[in-house]
Design a protein around this motif. Structure first.
Motif, mmCIF file in Angstrom:
data_model
loop_
_atom_site.group_PDB
_atom_site.id
_atom_site.type_symbol
_atom_site.label_atom_id
_atom_site.label_comp_id
_atom_site.label_asym_id
_atom_site.label_seq_id
_atom_site.Cartn_x
_atom_site.Cartn_y
_atom_site.Cartn_z
ATOM 1 N N PRO A 1 40.409 26.194 33.121
ATOM 2 C CA PRO A 1 39.747 25.895 34.698
ATOM 3 C C PRO A 1 39.406 27.272 35.263
ATOM 4 N N PRO A 2 38.579 27.121 36.205
ATOM 5 C CA PRO A 2 38.488 28.366 37.114
ATOM 6 C C PRO A 2 39.650 28.682 37.897
ATOM 7 N N SER A 3 40.133 29.800 38.195
ATOM 8 C CA SER A 3 41.281 30.190 39.256
ATOM 9 C C SER A 3 40.517 29.701 40.579
ATOM 10 N N PRO A 4 41.586 29.505 41.516
ATOM 11 C CA PRO A 4 41.525 29.320 42.883
ATOM 12 C C PRO A 4 40.576 30.502 43.361
ATOM 13 N N PRO A 5 39.701 30.366 44.442
ATOM 14 C CA PRO A 5 39.067 31.298 44.780
ATOM 15 C C PRO A 5 39.917 32.423 45.674
ATOM 16 N N VAL A 6 39.431 33.729 45.451
ATOM 17 C CA VAL A 6 40.094 34.894 46.249
ATOM 18 C C VAL A 6 38.845 35.700 46.732
ATOM 19 N N THR A 7 39.215 36.233 47.877
ATOM 20 C CA THR A 7 38.302 37.462 48.592
ATOM 21 C C THR A 7 38.550 38.638 48.103
ATOM 22 N N LEU A 8 37.361 39.278 47.621
ATOM 23 C CA LEU A 8 37.179 40.609 47.003
ATOM 24 C C LEU A 8 37.222 41.635 48.342
ATOM 25 N N THR A 9 37.687 42.654 48.188
ATOM 26 C CA THR A 9 37.341 43.758 49.329
ATOM 27 C C THR A 9 36.244 44.612 48.616
ATOM 28 N N PRO A 10 35.388 45.220 49.599
ATOM 29 C CA PRO A 10 34.296 46.045 49.022
ATOM 30 C C PRO A 10 34.640 47.094 47.904
ATOM 31 N N ALA A 11 36.020 47.662 48.221
ATOM 32 C CA ALA A 11 36.337 48.652 46.968
ATOM 33 C C ALA A 11 36.598 47.956 45.607
ATOM 34 N N GLN A 12 37.047 46.678 45.736
ATOM 35 C CA GLN A 12 37.223 45.917 44.494
ATOM 36 C C GLN A 12 36.009 45.394 43.921
ATOM 37 N N VAL A 13 35.078 45.106 44.809
ATOM 38 C CA VAL A 13 33.468 44.841 44.284
ATOM 39 C C VAL A 13 32.943 46.048 43.526
ATOM 40 N N GLY A 14 33.081 47.193 44.063
ATOM 41 C CA GLY A 14 32.413 48.451 43.813
ATOM 42 C C GLY A 14 33.341 48.801 42.209
ATOM 43 N N GLN A 15 34.652 48.802 42.288
ATOM 44 C CA GLN A 15 35.208 48.991 41.102
ATOM 45 C C GLN A 15 34.765 48.184 39.816
ATOM 46 N N GLN A 16 34.434 47.073 39.945
ATOM 47 C CA GLN A 16 34.480 45.961 38.983
ATOM 48 C C GLN A 16 32.794 45.970 38.835
ATOM 49 N N PHE A 17 31.918 45.945 39.509
ATOM 50 C CA PHE A 17 30.488 45.835 39.509
ATOM 51 C C PHE A 17 29.739 47.205 39.736
ATOM 52 N N GLY A 18 30.554 48.099 40.079
ATOM 53 C CA GLY A 18 29.573 49.349 40.690
ATOM 54 C C GLY A 18 28.192 49.687 39.820
ATOM 55 N N SER A 19 28.587 49.867 38.642
ATOM 56 C CA SER A 19 27.258 50.278 37.706
ATOM 57 C C SER A 19 26.184 49.411 37.706
ATOM 58 N N ALA A 20 26.674 48.217 37.834
ATOM 59 C CA ALA A 20 25.675 46.970 37.843
ATOM 60 C C ALA A 20 24.738 47.272 39.150
ATOM 61 N N LEU A 21 25.511 47.475 40.248
ATOM 62 C CA LEU A 21 24.896 47.350 41.590
ATOM 63 C C LEU A 21 24.299 48.366 41.499
ATOM 64 N N ALA A 22 24.305 49.510 41.164
ATOM 65 C CA ALA A 22 23.530 50.717 41.424
ATOM 66 C C ALA A 22 22.222 50.547 40.708
ATOM 67 N N SER A 23 22.054 49.726 39.676
ATOM 68 C CA SER A 23 20.982 49.458 38.913
ATOM 69 C C SER A 23 20.179 48.494 39.285
ATOM 70 N N LEU A 24 20.293 47.624 40.556
ATOM 71 C CA LEU A 24 19.467 46.565 41.239
ATOM 72 C C LEU A 24 18.172 47.190 41.244
ATOM 73 N N PRO A 25 16.910 46.759 40.939
ATOM 74 C CA PRO A 25 15.556 47.184 41.039
ATOM 75 C C PRO A 25 15.644 47.660 42.528
ATOM 76 N N SER A 26 15.833 46.998 43.474
ATOM 77 C CA SER A 26 15.632 47.292 44.957
ATOM 78 C C SER A 26 16.587 47.792 45.503
ATOM 79 N N GLY A 27 17.713 48.235 44.500
ATOM 80 C CA GLY A 27 18.938 49.087 45.228
ATOM 81 C C GLY A 27 19.742 48.272 46.188
ATOM 82 N N SER A 28 20.269 49.004 47.319
ATOM 83 C CA SER A 28 21.065 48.423 48.209
ATOM 84 C C SER A 28 20.420 47.607 49.372
#
Length: 381
Positions: A286-313
């Motif tokens: 089962p999925p865990s209960p939802p938690v809210t991530l901080t921007p720093a946590q998002v950057g740490q986990q998904f940063g390299s993928a976010l940096a390569s979105l075609p239209s960027g930020s």
């Protein structure tokens, strides 16, 4: 499932290097194993991570899995069955028969085979590449991706360490992968006259980020991201997905430019608040209960993928994700540019330059997506 045969072999002799611990047994000898497939019964492939790391090959009616250290597991008679059964790791990660067939490709590379309905019409276009990104097509041929290359249904994309890639699909969806990721473009159909279609992407390992296009906005779960642990329905939104080596999965809902967001359905649990994240730590659990991530946590986990979105930020809400986006330096390699809010645009004190307005962000995103979609349409024509 019990092995039909097991033969120890020396990795040094076969790979030109020293023997490594076996991925299957933790011993100093790497093993070859032969398993027998039975119609309707899942095949258990020993090891927690081997299945998701292995290359899939087809030899006659047999499926051959080759690990990073040369370990081989053969599933005898796999392709002789009417419906090849699912493969399951000791950790519970599952690769269904259709995906396994796609991963293995045809018997003879370069020859079109019925690899899950893959076709030869482009379904997307590469917009950003950093480092080394490889592709294996449904016909078994392979190569390195570069900016401007078309993507086909059934393509397998893999990123090397320190590498990333960003693509735009026919419906305007943007998809990017961080380093050490493996994605299969399993299914994508789109009718531009109706702005409708279906898409299924299989993420076997690593991280991805996405901003959905027309398909996710027309019908619930028409756009799906599948992992070895869970299926994720994308409902008109942006998000990120990460997969551990054993298949455990995390997903986060990201705010788009202007602060809007849709929904993600993760194993039947719906999240609809920006920065909410859920995890499925045990494949099939089962999925865990939802938690809210901080921007720093998002950057740490998904940063390299976010940096390569075609239209960027410009695709995302910089007011919410600013620290996550700015903390990632522009990835080296062709086709990459600093995001509009990058500190590289600031003064000599290191302060960021003025942020674009919402109208500018929207215009940049629409222009980037329109250009990529037009390029894909031109390739198909």
């Amino acid at each position: 499932m019990a092995p039909r045969d097991e033969k120890p072999f020396n990795a040094a002799a076969e790979m030109g290097g020293s023997s490594d611990d076996s991925l299957l047994h933790g011993t100093m000898s790497v093993t070859r194993r032969v398993l027998t497939a039975t119609d309707g019964q899942p095949v258990t492939v020993p090891g927690d991570t081997f299945l998701l790391q292995a290359e899939f090959l087809r030899q006659g009616d047999d499926l051959v899995l080759v690990g990073p250290d040369g370990t081989r597991v053969t599933v005898a008679g796999y392709f002789a069955l009417p419906s090849p059964p699912p493969l399951m790791s000791d950790a519970g990660a599952i690769i269904d028969g259709l995906l396994a067939t796609r991963l293995a490709g045809p018997l003879v590379p370069g020859q079109y085979a019925q690899a899950g309905g893959a076709g030869d019409s482009p379904v997307g276009r590469v917009e950003k590449v950093a480092g080394e990104v490889s592709v294996r097509h449904a016909d078994g041929t392979h190569g390195l991706l570069k900016v401007g290359d078309p993507l086909l249904e059934g393509d397998q994309i893999r990123t090397a360490p320190g590498s990333s890639v960003g693509v735009v699909l026919l419906d305007g969806s943007q998809v990017s992968l961080g380093e050490l990721s493996r994605l299969v473009m399993s299914e994508l159909t789109y009718r531009s006259d109706l702005h409708q279609g279906d898409a299924t992407l299989d993420l076997l390992s690593g991280t991805m980020a996405f901003v959905s296009g027309d398909i996710a906005k027309t019908a619930p779960d028409a756009f799906a991201v599948r992992t070895p642990a869970v299926s994720i329905g994308v409902r008109g939104t942006a998000g990120g997905v990460s997969v551990t080596p054993a298949g455990g999965t995390s997903a986060v809902l990201l705010p788009e430019a202007g602060g809007t967001s849709g929904e993600l359905s993760v194993g039947g649990l719906t999240i609809n608040q920006p920065m909410q994240s859920v995890s499925v730590t045990t494949p099939g659990g089962p999925p865990s209960p939802p938690v809210t991530l901080t921007p720093a946590q998002v950057g740490q986990q998904f940063g390299s993928a976010l940096a390569s979105l075609p239209s960027g930020s410009s695709s995302l809400d910089g007011g919410t994700l600013g620290p996550a986006l700015q903390s990632q330096p522009p990835a080296p390699g062709q086709g990459t540019t600093p995001p509009p809010s990058s500190p590289t645009g600031g003064d000599q004190t290191g302060q960021a330059g003025p942020s674009p307005t919402l109208a500018q962000l929207t215009a940049m995103r629409e222009a980037a997506v329109a250009e990529a979609v037009a390029a894909v349409a031109q390739i198909r024509a």
